[in-house]
Write an enzyme that holds these catalytic residues in place. Structure first.
Site, short mmCIF file in Angstrom:
data_model
loop_
_atom_site.label_atom_id
_atom_site.label_comp_id
_atom_site.label_asym_id
_atom_site.label_seq_id
_atom_site.Cartn_x
_atom_site.Cartn_y
_atom_site.Cartn_z
N HIS A 19 38.70 33.37 29.04
CA HIS A 19 38.92 33.20 30.47
C HIS A 19 39.93 32.09 30.70
CE1 HIS A 19 35.03 35.24 32.18
NE2 HIS A 19 35.65 35.99 31.27
N CYS A 48 33.25 31.17 36.34
CA CYS A 48 32.08 31.99 36.05
C CYS A 48 31.07 31.10 35.31
CB CYS A 48 32.47 33.21 35.22
SG CYS A 48 32.75 32.78 33.47
N CYS A 64 32.54 29.65 32.15
CA CYS A 64 33.60 28.65 32.39
C CYS A 64 33.00 27.36 32.94
CB CYS A 64 34.65 29.20 33.33
SG CYS A 64 35.55 30.61 32.65
N GLU A 72 39.97 29.38 32.44
CA GLU A 72 39.48 28.01 32.35
C GLU A 72 39.26 27.61 30.89
OE1 GLU A 72 38.44 30.46 34.25
OE2 GLU A 72 37.68 29.76 36.18
N1 LIG Z 1 36.80 32.12 36.91
C1 LIG Z 1 37.05 33.21 36.15
N2 LIG Z 1 36.32 34.31 36.35
C2 LIG Z 1 36.59 35.38 35.57
N3 LIG Z 1 36.00 36.59 35.54
C3 LIG Z 1 36.60 37.33 34.59
N4 LIG Z 1 37.57 36.60 33.98
C4 LIG Z 1 37.58 35.37 34.59
C5 LIG Z 1 38.36 34.19 34.40
O1 LIG Z 1 39.26 34.08 33.57
N5 LIG Z 1 38.04 33.14 35.21
#
Ligand SMILES: Nc1nc2[nH]cnc2c(=O)[nH]1
Length: 162
Positions: A59, A89, A92, A61
């Site tokens: 992701h 999420c 993250c 972050e």
């Molecule tokens: N905040 C965030 N939510 C996600 N949901 C799926 N991928 C991501 C991501 O890279 N960052």
């Protein structure tokens, strides 16, 4: 802190994260971008690389945190701000907690992500709503030596704590 209280500098960081996220869509990745900022300086950026790197943990972050740690030569990001195009999420957010960043700033939220087809809100519900069962079973296995590794850790005087 409410969004309205953000300074113009913070607004500029968020705008950059959104720009990175949007550019990443054109590059074939997911619509998420993030920055790690320390003392007003952008230390590292990250974009969502899940489908590009075949890595469900990549992701925006997480990639930004990894890049910042590499850039600073540390596993601790205290003194840093994680700025992201979308509310972190649960993974993250946990990564931000483990990295010990001082603050997280975000633009879109989990409902916006859900509207775009992402499971951020659904996974938050697993943690926040006791009525939501985890879609992935998580089960404890009873073994007599379950604390063996922790015992080894506690007994190691030169352990690097994190
Ligand atoms: N905040 C965030 N939510 C996600 N949901 C799926 N991928 C991501 C991501 O890279 N960052």
């Amino acid at each position: 802190m409410s969004v309205d209280a953000a300074t113009s500098v913070e607004q500029a960081w968020v705008a950059r994260a959104i720009e990175l996220a949007t550019e990443n869509v054109a590059a074939g990745g997911g619509p998420f971008g993030a920055l790690v900022v320390r003392d007003g300086e952008v230390i590292a950026t990250g974009t969502n690389r899940v489908t590009v790197d075949l890595d469900p943990t990549a992701h925006a972050e997480v990639t930004a945190i990894r890049a910042a740690c590499r850039a600073l030569g540390t596993f601790k990001l205290d003194g840093c701000v994680l700025v992201t195009s979308c509310e972190p999420c649960p993974m993250c957010l946990a990564s931000a907690l483990w990295a010990r960043v001082d603050r997280v700033l975000f633009a879109a939220d989990r409902d916006d992500a859900a509207d775009a087809g992402f499971d951020d809100r659904a996974f938050y519900d697993v943690f926040e709503d006791p009525r939501t069962e985890s879609p992935t079973p998580v089960e404890r296995v009873a073994v007599p030596n379950r604390n063996q590794a922790f015992d080894a850790w506690r007994a190691k005087p030169d352990r690097v704590e994190y």
